[in-house]
Design a protein around this motif. Structure first.
Motif, PDB file in Angstrom:
ATOM      1  N   ALA A 165       0.827  -1.212   0.000  1.00 22.63           N
ATOM      2  CA  ALA A 165       0.000   0.000   0.000  1.00 22.63           C
ATOM      3  C   ALA A 165       0.857   1.256   0.000  1.00 22.63           C
ATOM      4  N   ARG A 166       0.466   2.225  -0.819  1.00 19.38           N
ATOM      5  CA  ARG A 166       1.144   3.519  -0.815  1.00 19.38           C
ATOM      6  C   ARG A 166       0.376   4.536   0.018  1.00 19.38           C
ATOM      7  N   ASN A 167      -0.877   4.263   0.243  1.00 20.11           N
ATOM      8  CA  ASN A 167      -1.660   5.185   1.070  1.00 20.11           C
ATOM      9  C   ASN A 167      -2.695   4.419   1.877  1.00 20.11           C
ATOM     10  N   LEU A 168      -3.438   5.158   2.670  1.00 22.39           N
ATOM     11  CA  LEU A 168      -4.349   4.547   3.636  1.00 22.39           C
ATOM     12  C   LEU A 168      -5.485   3.770   2.968  1.00 22.39           C
ATOM     13  N   SER A 169      -6.001   4.291   1.855  1.00 19.77           N
ATOM     14  CA  SER A 169      -7.139   3.577   1.268  1.00 19.77           C
ATOM     15  C   SER A 169      -6.673   2.292   0.582  1.00 19.77           C
TER      16      SER A 169
END
Lengths: 256, 226
Positions: free
Chosen positions: A202-206
């Motif tokens: 994952a690169r971000n929270l979503s």
């Protein structure tokens, strides 16, 4: 396709998804092993449910709530570290459960049995999963912000205690549901492994939270399919699929 | 409370763990004013800010103007580099749109937004993180902003940019600012009031009157030149 198998598949798919989603929050809050410990805390309730023939989740939930309240009360009273108190409560629960449990039911309690869920059980599980997921989605960013800085969250008028309480209740619900699928012993993996795998790419929270949701659902669906084909127990197969997906996610780790 | 005041503090006492941190503190702040709080380490400056924010219990009186919208930049803010939280998502915690995010990032001198917004919050340098945090505080246009040592980890050039833009922002948006800082020079020139603190109020007034070598020696316990 048999209806019974379809029920198992649907139940597993939804519970796996919400457990994965919740896991992304739990790992962030460094509470990954809480799911595992609570899985054990629930055992006396699971034992009673198996003896008297009602839903395992229904038996697990009140015992979980009781266990959480006990740990909380002990903590207030003793100021001992939470993990020590959790250890006391969960081993005592296991001890009580083993006095109650008939030998023939031990493996169902420990590694679950999704093959016998009925229509009503499936329906209730699906509804609970959706509601719990919606609640978690709503509180997600607030819990993350409070975890980064409680002061900052309070200045933003986030009622941290209230959200923590909702979060803990969601954990109790998801653990109670998960025990049905993979049993007390393996429940912890349903929250840890998919989220850990998602975190690797994952690169971000979503991407992280939805990645965990998808991997959780996928693990359950593939595990239950493998159970259908192999006639081996579903619980362990689900966890092994999740572990395999975790190993695959390691490939991405270097790239990000 | 008088009309033009945004904050009134009377006889404030704060005790933490049985120790008196602040004693009998009184001051007030008008709309659009900048207040700088000075004092040695352990003087209770950060505790004062947190008490004003309602994070510590106290005796005495703290009265904010009704419905005032307050933002806060805390002294310490650590993000694990492993946390997959992008800068953009961090801003979206405040339910704000991209235009506003870009505007507030400009205020703290950050360019190249699209790339910056996709970065993980935990991988920013400490200076970039401070800037992002200040921008985060500014993004939903607060009436008052409380900053606790906001320039820690930011180079001198950066400090000037940020202070300049903060002052511009303040003039344009009618913001009130309360700033805890160790720096005496550049900051205090822009302030309307200075409060020097060491558990009790030492000095309180206009910067020109307060910032004298004699007073500074009393505040910090040795000779300091500006």
């Amino acid at each position: 396709m048999e209806v019974q198998f379809l029920y198992s598949l649907i139940t597993g798919f939804f519970i796996g998804g919400v457990a994965g989603y919740l896991g992304s929050l739990m790992i962030t809050k460094r509470m990954a092993l809480v799911g595992d410990a609570l899985g054990h805390v629930a055992l006396p309730g699971v034992a009673l449910a198996l003896i008297y023939g009602f839903s395992v989740s229904l038996g697990a939930f009140p015992v979980l709530i009781l266990g959480i309240i006990l740990i909380w009360l002990f903590e207030m009273r003793t100021k001992l570290p939470m993990e020590a108190l959790t250890g006391i409560v969960f081993t005592a629960s296991v001890a009580i459960a083993f006095l109650l449990l008939p030998e023939s039911q031990v493996s169902i309690a420990l590694i679950g049995d999704i093959s016998q869920v009925g229509f009503l059980d499936t329906l209730v599980s699906v509804i609970l999963c959706i509601v719990t997921w919606l609640v978690l989605k709503k509180i997600f960013s607030k819990i993350i912000l409070a975890n980064l800085s409680e002061n900052l969250a309070k200045v933003e008028h986030i009622k941290v205690e209230k959200y923590n309480f909702i979060y803990l209740t969601c954990i109790a619900i998801v653990v109670a549901l998960g025990i049905k699928v993979t049993g007390s012993l393996l429940m912890g993996a349903m929250v840890i492994t998919p989220a850990a795998a998602a975190r690797n790419f994952a690169r971000n929270l979503s991407q992280y939270s939805y990645g965990a949701l998808v991997i959780g659902s996928l693990s359950c669906a593939l595990g239950i399919l493998a159970f259908k084909l192999s006639a081996l127990p579903a619980g362990p197969l689900i966890i092994l699929v999740a572990t395999f997906l975790f190993l695959v996610s390691l490939i991405f780790k270097k790239l990000t | 409370m008088k009309n033009n005041l945004i904050l009134e503090v009377r006889n404030l006492n704060v005790e933490l763990g049985g120790e008196k941190i602040l004693e009998d503190l009184s001051f007030d702040l008008g709309n659009k004013e900048i207040l700088v709080i000075l004092g040695p380490n352990g003087a209770g400056k950060s505790v004062l800010l947190r008490t004003l924010l309602g994070l510590h219990s106290f005796t005495g009186q703290i009265q904010w103007q009704e419905n005032v919208h307050i933002a806060y930049v805390p002294e310490s803010f650590d993000v694990s580099p492993g946390l997959p939280l992008s800068v953009k998502e961090f801003f979206q915690f405040k339910k704000t749109d991209s235009q506003k995010i870009i505007k507030s990032l400009q205020c703290v001198g950050i360019m190249g937004f699209s790339k910056f917004l996709e970065k993980r919050l935990g991988t920013l340098s400490s200076g970039q993180l401070r800037r992002a945090l200040i921008a985060w505080a500014l993004v939903d246009k607060p009436d008052v902003i409380l900053l606790d040592e906001p320039m820690v980890g930011i180079d001198i050039h950066g400090r000037e940019t940020i202070y300049d833009s903060l002052v511009k922002f303040w003039q344009k948006k009618n913001q009130t600012i309360i700033l805890v800082s160790h720096e005496i020079g550049e900051v205090c020139k822009k302030a309307n009031k200075v409060l020097a603190l060491n558990k009790r109020k030492l000095f309180y007034g206009k910067p020109k009157e307060i910032i004298t070598p004699q007073n500074l020696a009393k505040i910090y316990g040795s000779t300091i030149s500006v």
